[in-house]
Scaffold this motif. Structure first.
Motif, PDB file in Angstrom:
ATOM      1  N   ASP A   1       0.853  -1.196   0.000  1.00 50.79           N
ATOM      2  CA  ASP A   1       0.000   0.000   0.000  1.00 50.79           C
ATOM      3  C   ASP A   1       0.884   1.239   0.000  1.00 50.79           C
TER       4      ASP A   1
ATOM      5  N   CYS B   1      -6.537  -1.529   3.717  1.00 47.69           N
ATOM      6  CA  CYS B   1      -7.309  -2.206   4.753  1.00 47.69           C
ATOM      7  C   CYS B   1      -7.232  -1.417   6.053  1.00 47.69           C
TER       8      CYS B   1
ATOM      9  N   CYS C   1      -3.266  -1.662   7.134  1.00 43.00           N
ATOM     10  CA  CYS C   1      -2.498  -0.652   6.404  1.00 43.00           C
ATOM     11  C   CYS C   1      -2.819   0.754   6.886  1.00 43.00           C
TER      12      CYS C   1
ATOM     13  N   CYS D   1       1.326  -4.670   3.514  1.00 44.57           N
ATOM     14  CA  CYS D   1      -0.018  -5.075   3.958  1.00 44.57           C
ATOM     15  C   CYS D   1      -0.020  -6.346   4.822  1.00 44.57           C
ATOM     16  N   PRO D   2      -0.649  -6.267   5.999  1.00 43.53           N
ATOM     17  CA  PRO D   2      -0.716  -7.432   6.896  1.00 43.53           C
ATOM     18  C   PRO D   2      -1.983  -8.268   6.730  1.00 43.53           C
ATOM     19  N   GLN D   3      -2.789  -7.957   5.705  1.00 44.25           N
ATOM     20  CA  GLN D   3      -4.096  -8.620   5.567  1.00 44.25           C
ATOM     21  C   GLN D   3      -3.947 -10.143   5.405  1.00 44.25           C
TER      22      GLN D   3
HETATM   23 ZN   LIG Z   1      -3.594  -3.819   3.858  1.00 37.43          ZN
END
Ligand SMILES: [Zn+2]
Length: 203
Positions: A42, A101, A118, A182-184
């Motif tokens: 991101d 996110c 994010c 991004c940690p999604q």
């Molecule tokens: Zn994210």
């Protein structure tokens, strides 16, 4: 073609759920490397001189005449000026419409509370530059795959980036760039397994 020796200003690995930000001077190039593939990065950027001028997703898409940015396209500000030019892209699929996110949107979409996000990483990356919530706008997601179907439906689907894929962004003015790696884990944007990326800034 240049005969000048390139100078590495910064070369850093950013772990999953990490954040990063720096001012990139006009003429310098930011390379973002998806080290293991299928990792959404991101990204937001601002005029370093006056951060109230910042990335504008809609204008960038209008000028490119596509929602899918790649080599040759500009990354534009809300003042119609180029912040970056994409000078290399080994992946060919990036997202301009999915946004970042957040814990709040994860709660709406997946009924889970207090997730890493994010949005939180953007806030952490922006804070040292005196920026915050009001400065988060629609962002670019490098290496994230969000196709739009003829009926208008869209979804985040499996990324197509391979290990080592990268984009090179040449700064067209002094630019503040910030990244959330991004940690999604609740949709395929990171292959359900967030992994490190690498950023390299060259003069
Ligand atoms: Zn994210």
């Amino acid at each position: 073609m240049t005969t000048e020796t390139e100078t590495i200003i910064e070369d850093r690995v950013i772990p999953a759920d990490g954040h990063w930000g720096r001012i990139i001077r006009k003429g310098q190039t930011l390379r973002i490397v998806d080290l293991e593939g299928k990792q959404a990065v991101d990204f937001l950027c601002y005029s370093a001189e006056d951060p109230s001028e910042r990335y504008n997703a809609a204008d960038t898409m209008k000028y490119a005449k596509t929602i899918f940015l790649t080599t040759g396209h500009g990354v534009y500000s809300d003042m119609g000026r180029r912040l970056f030019t994409i000078v290399a892209d080994t992946c060919g699929r990036h997202d301009t419409i999915g946004g970042c996110c957040s814990a709040e949107s994860n709660e709406v979409r997946y009924q889970v509370a207090d997730t890493p996000s994010c949005r939180r990483n953007f806030l952490r990356a922006l804070a040292p530059f005196g920026l915050g919530k009001k400065d988060i706008v629609a962002n670019i997601n490098w290496f994230m795959n969000v196709p739009v179907n003829p009926d208008g439906s869209m979804a985040i689907v499996d990324g197509v980036s391979r290990p080592g894929d990268h984009v090179d962004l040449r700064a067209e003015m002094d630019v503040l760039a910030v990244i959330s790696n991004c940690p999604q884990t609740r949709n395929p944007c990171n292959g359900f397994h967030p992994t490190p990326i690498r950023v390299i800034v060259r003069a």
